[in-house]
Design a protein around this motif. Structure first.
Motif, PDB file in Angstrom:
ATOM      1  N   TRP A   9      32.131  26.544  34.977  1.00  0.00           N
ATOM      2  CA  TRP A   9      31.122  27.591  35.123  1.00  0.00           C
ATOM      3  C   TRP A   9      31.514  28.507  36.277  1.00  0.00           C
ATOM      4  O   TRP A   9      32.315  28.128  37.126  1.00  0.00           O
ATOM      5  N   LYS A  10      30.922  29.693  36.307  1.00  0.00           N
ATOM      6  CA  LYS A  10      31.149  30.593  37.440  1.00  0.00           C
ATOM      7  C   LYS A  10      29.861  31.324  37.758  1.00  0.00           C
ATOM      8  O   LYS A  10      28.959  31.439  36.927  1.00  0.00           O
ATOM      9  N   SER A  11      29.809  31.816  38.975  1.00  0.00           N
ATOM     10  CA  SER A  11      28.645  32.565  39.429  1.00  0.00           C
ATOM     11  C   SER A  11      28.597  33.917  38.733  1.00  0.00           C
ATOM     12  O   SER A  11      29.634  34.526  38.459  1.00  0.00           O
ATOM     13  N   ALA A  12      27.390  34.384  38.474  1.00  0.00           N
ATOM     14  CA  ALA A  12      27.209  35.703  37.878  1.00  0.00           C
ATOM     15  C   ALA A  12      27.251  36.807  38.927  1.00  0.00           C
ATOM     16  O   ALA A  12      27.308  37.984  38.581  1.00  0.00           O
ATOM     17  N   GLU A  17      33.398  29.397  41.527  1.00  0.00           N
ATOM     18  CA  GLU A  17      33.673  28.736  40.255  1.00  0.00           C
ATOM     19  C   GLU A  17      33.413  27.253  40.431  1.00  0.00           C
ATOM     20  O   GLU A  17      33.707  26.682  41.485  1.00  0.00           O
ATOM     21  N   GLU A  31      22.225  27.202  39.429  1.00  0.00           N
ATOM     22  CA  GLU A  31      22.255  28.589  39.895  1.00  0.00           C
ATOM     23  C   GLU A  31      23.192  28.749  41.085  1.00  0.00           C
ATOM     24  O   GLU A  31      23.406  27.809  41.843  1.00  0.00           O
ATOM     25  N   CYS A  32      23.712  29.938  41.216  1.00  0.00           N
ATOM     26  CA  CYS A  32      24.543  30.295  42.365  1.00  0.00           C
ATOM     27  C   CYS A  32      24.156  31.702  42.788  1.00  0.00           C
ATOM     28  O   CYS A  32      24.124  32.615  41.957  1.00  0.00           O
ATOM     29  N   VAL A  37      24.277  30.230  36.581  1.00  0.00           N
ATOM     30  CA  VAL A  37      25.722  30.362  36.396  1.00  0.00           C
ATOM     31  C   VAL A  37      26.004  30.696  34.933  1.00  0.00           C
ATOM     32  O   VAL A  37      25.164  30.489  34.050  1.00  0.00           O
ATOM     33  N   HIS A  40      32.624  29.829  32.178  1.00  0.00           N
ATOM     34  CA  HIS A  40      33.812  30.353  32.851  1.00  0.00           C
ATOM     35  C   HIS A  40      34.473  31.498  32.092  1.00  0.00           C
ATOM     36  O   HIS A  40      34.960  32.451  32.687  1.00  0.00           O
ATOM     37  N   ARG A  44      31.254  38.707  33.786  1.00  0.00           N
ATOM     38  CA  ARG A  44      30.082  39.011  34.619  1.00  0.00           C
ATOM     39  C   ARG A  44      29.523  40.363  34.196  1.00  0.00           C
ATOM     40  O   ARG A  44      30.268  41.291  33.913  1.00  0.00           O
ATOM     41  N   CYS A  75      33.127  22.503  43.552  1.00  0.00           N
ATOM     42  CA  CYS A  75      33.395  23.930  43.714  1.00  0.00           C
ATOM     43  C   CYS A  75      34.910  24.121  43.699  1.00  0.00           C
ATOM     44  O   CYS A  75      35.612  23.646  44.590  1.00  0.00           O
ATOM     45  N   LEU A  83      24.461  27.169  46.116  1.00  0.00           N
ATOM     46  CA  LEU A  83      24.088  26.542  44.858  1.00  0.00           C
ATOM     47  C   LEU A  83      22.663  26.018  44.891  1.00  0.00           C
ATOM     48  O   LEU A  83      22.173  25.572  45.930  1.00  0.00           O
TER      49      LEU A  83
END
Length: 102
Positions: A9-12, A17, A31-32, A37, A40, A44, A75, A83
């Motif tokens: 997954w990655k942050s929006a 990541e 969430e981030c 999130v 991957h 975005r 991470c 997070l």
């Protein structure tokens, strides 16, 4: 959000990541930076901004866990967002003390 072990997954909103190490006991929202999130491989959107309340950062190589849900993530790339799980902030796990070899 299907948080299976090994899923990426990655942050929006930042460069963070993550890799799921342990799945939650029940469905949760990871969430981030104050936003859920995204997978991957997904792009975005660019219209979201980092929340000031969730801007403590996430460090590469650290494991983050939520004792309430059982979720644990690694991470893999650092980011400015911190997070949270279902709005609850989660922190990095402390390193385990190894027994002395003497």
């Amino acid at each position: 959000m299907d948080l299976k072990p090994g899923s990426r997954w990655k942050s929006a909103v930042c460069d963070a990541e993550l890799v799921v190490v342990r799945a939650p006991k029940s469905p949760v929202s990871l969430e981030c930076g104050g936003h859920p999130v995204i997978p991957h491989a997904e792009a975005r959107s660019g219209d979201l901004t980092l929340s000031d309340a969730h801007a403590a950062g996430s460090a590469a190589g650290k494991r983050y866990s939520d004792p309430e849900s059982g979720l644990e993530v690694l991470c893999s790339k650092a980011g400015q967002g911190s997070l949270s799980v279902d709005g609850r902030a989660i922190g990095a796990q402390e390193a385990k003390k190894l027994p002395s070899s003497d």
